[in-house]
Design a protein around this motif. Structure first.
Motif, short mmCIF file in Angstrom:
data_model
loop_
_atom_site.label_atom_id
_atom_site.label_comp_id
_atom_site.label_asym_id
_atom_site.label_seq_id
_atom_site.Cartn_x
_atom_site.Cartn_y
_atom_site.Cartn_z
N THR A 152 17.36 25.74 22.00
CA THR A 152 17.15 24.45 22.66
C THR A 152 16.08 23.70 21.62
O THR A 152 16.24 22.60 21.22
N GLY A 153 15.32 24.53 21.06
CA GLY A 153 14.34 23.93 20.04
C GLY A 153 14.78 23.71 18.93
O GLY A 153 14.60 22.54 18.10
N LEU A 154 15.87 24.28 18.38
CA LEU A 154 16.69 24.18 17.21
C LEU A 154 17.34 22.92 17.25
O LEU A 154 17.64 22.19 16.52
N VAL A 155 17.99 22.83 18.56
CA VAL A 155 19.00 21.65 18.64
C VAL A 155 18.02 20.18 18.68
O VAL A 155 18.34 19.43 18.17
N ARG A 156 16.82 20.47 19.14
CA ARG A 156 15.98 19.29 19.18
C ARG A 156 15.49 18.80 17.91
O ARG A 156 15.46 17.59 17.55
N ARG A 157 15.30 19.72 17.14
CA ARG A 157 14.60 19.47 15.91
C ARG A 157 15.59 19.14 14.79
O ARG A 157 15.36 18.29 13.62
N THR A 158 16.76 19.73 14.94
CA THR A 158 17.89 19.62 13.87
C THR A 158 18.89 18.47 14.14
O THR A 158 19.55 17.91 13.24
N GLY A 159 19.05 18.14 15.38
CA GLY A 159 19.93 17.18 15.87
C GLY A 159 21.28 17.57 15.90
O GLY A 159 22.42 17.02 16.10
N LEU A 160 21.51 19.13 15.66
CA LEU A 160 22.82 19.59 15.83
C LEU A 160 23.10 19.78 17.01
O LEU A 160 22.36 19.78 18.14
N VAL A 162 24.30 21.77 20.77
CA VAL A 162 24.15 22.83 21.40
C VAL A 162 25.07 24.12 20.99
O VAL A 162 24.78 25.28 20.88
N ARG A 163 26.20 23.66 21.04
CA ARG A 163 27.18 24.84 20.82
C ARG A 163 27.36 25.24 19.47
O ARG A 163 27.24 26.56 19.34
N LEU A 164 26.92 24.32 18.41
CA LEU A 164 27.02 24.84 17.18
C LEU A 164 25.51 25.79 17.05
O LEU A 164 25.95 26.73 16.40
N VAL A 165 24.72 25.50 17.56
CA VAL A 165 23.32 26.26 17.22
C VAL A 165 23.65 27.52 17.98
O VAL A 165 23.19 28.47 17.49
N ARG A 166 23.94 27.32 19.25
CA ARG A 166 24.19 28.60 20.04
C ARG A 166 25.06 29.72 19.32
O ARG A 166 24.83 30.66 19.19
N THR A 167 26.34 29.07 18.91
CA THR A 167 27.25 30.01 18.24
C THR A 167 26.67 30.76 16.94
O THR A 167 26.93 31.69 16.72
N SER A 168 25.96 29.81 16.31
CA SER A 168 25.35 30.17 15.13
C SER A 168 24.47 31.31 15.03
O SER A 168 24.54 32.48 14.65
N LEU A 169 23.49 31.05 16.09
CA LEU A 169 22.54 32.24 16.69
C LEU A 169 23.20 33.38 17.07
O LEU A 169 22.89 34.51 16.49
N GLU A 170 24.24 33.27 17.64
CA GLU A 170 24.77 34.43 18.32
C GLU A 170 25.54 35.33 17.23
O GLU A 170 25.55 36.42 17.31
N LEU A 171 26.28 34.43 16.25
CA LEU A 171 26.89 35.00 15.18
C LEU A 171 25.98 35.77 14.30
O LEU A 171 26.37 37.04 13.62
N ILE A 172 24.78 35.34 14.06
CA ILE A 172 23.92 35.97 12.95
C ILE A 172 23.30 37.42 13.75
O ILE A 172 23.23 38.20 13.09
N VAL A 173 22.84 36.83 14.92
CA VAL A 173 22.19 38.34 15.50
C VAL A 173 23.25 39.26 15.78
O VAL A 173 22.96 40.46 15.35
N LEU A 174 24.41 38.94 16.20
CA LEU A 174 25.58 40.01 16.27
C LEU A 174 25.81 40.73 14.77
O LEU A 174 25.86 41.91 14.79
N SER A 175 25.79 39.86 13.89
CA SER A 175 26.16 40.45 12.55
C SER A 175 25.22 41.29 11.92
O SER A 175 25.47 42.29 11.59
#
Length: 228
Positions: A152-160, A162-175
């Motif tokens: 939620t902090g990244l969403v607030r700071r980047t303006g992207l 929620v779905r994009l930030v959440r998906t990106s985070l999960e793909l990064i940590v999964l990879s």
């Protein structure tokens, strides 16, 4: 079902809000169940949720216990809150520590099954219990977990979104977790598909009413917990 709203409160306001004893008990129950549900999925050996894939990969590389890794990663993620100007609540700090302790304790109690059928049952039960546990600790209204707050902090700071930030985070940590040797499998897919609807269903039952009728209601389809 009419939803009790989740209030956006400062850490001090969270502690001053009504029904604190009930909320503290619910928080602890939720975190303990969260750790137990993680242990169920680990012992089923059929794949983990994205953040636990990362945790498992770090276990492979360090030899530390799973719970210790959960705590270290949680505290590390909290450091990323600093540039995002996020303030952790009591529930945030408890989340970073209690889930790891509960996971190690649960791993010591659970005997991993050999046959596929009980392993499948353990995965399904673990995912369902994880959904309930997440709804309980979120519904206590004592602050998000470290990983939730990072999103939620990244969403607030980047303006992207929620779905994009959440998906990106999960793909990064999964990879990263997979590259480090973490277990990806059926449980990973089941968790990804089921956790959102589960929290969406259970959150109205678990959210403690603190009289914040004007605040927004969390939509679990976009703000659901990204694991612990």
């Amino acid at each position: 079902m009419t939803r009790t709203p989740l209030a956006q409160l400062t850490p001090l306001e969270q502690l001053r809000a009504p029904r604190l004893p009930r909320r503290l008990v619910q928080l602890m129950i939720g975190l303990l169940l969260y750790g137990f549900s993680m242990a169920m999925m680990i012992e089923a050996t059929l794949g983990l949720d994205p953040w636990d894939v990362l945790h498992a990969g770090l276990v492979e590389q360090t030899g530390w216990s799973f719970g210790t890794i959960v705590i270290v990663v949680g505290l590390g993620v909290l450091l990323l809150w600093i540039p995002l100007r996020q303030m952790p609540g009591l529930g945030t700090v408890a989340n970073a520590v209690v889930i790891g302790v509960a996971t190690d304790a649960s791993l010591a109690l659970i005997t991993p099954p050999d046959a596929l059928a009980p392993r499948l049952a353990m995965v399904l039960g673990g995912v369902a219990l994880n959904g309930l546990a997440g709804a309980l600790y979120i519904g206590s209204q004592l602050g998000p977990g470290p990983r939730d707050g990072l999103m939620t902090g990244l969403v607030r700071r980047t303006g992207l979104s929620v779905r994009l930030v959440r998906t990106s985070l999960e793909l990064i940590v999964l990879s990263v977790g997979w590259l480090l040797g973490g277990a990806v499998g059926l449980g990973t897919v089941v968790y990804a598909l089921a956790i959102g609807p589960l929290v969406h269903t259970m959150l109205p039952w678990c959210t403690v009413d603190i009289g914040a009728g004007d605040e927004r209601v969390l939509d679990p389809d976009v703000d659901r917990p990204i694991a612990s």
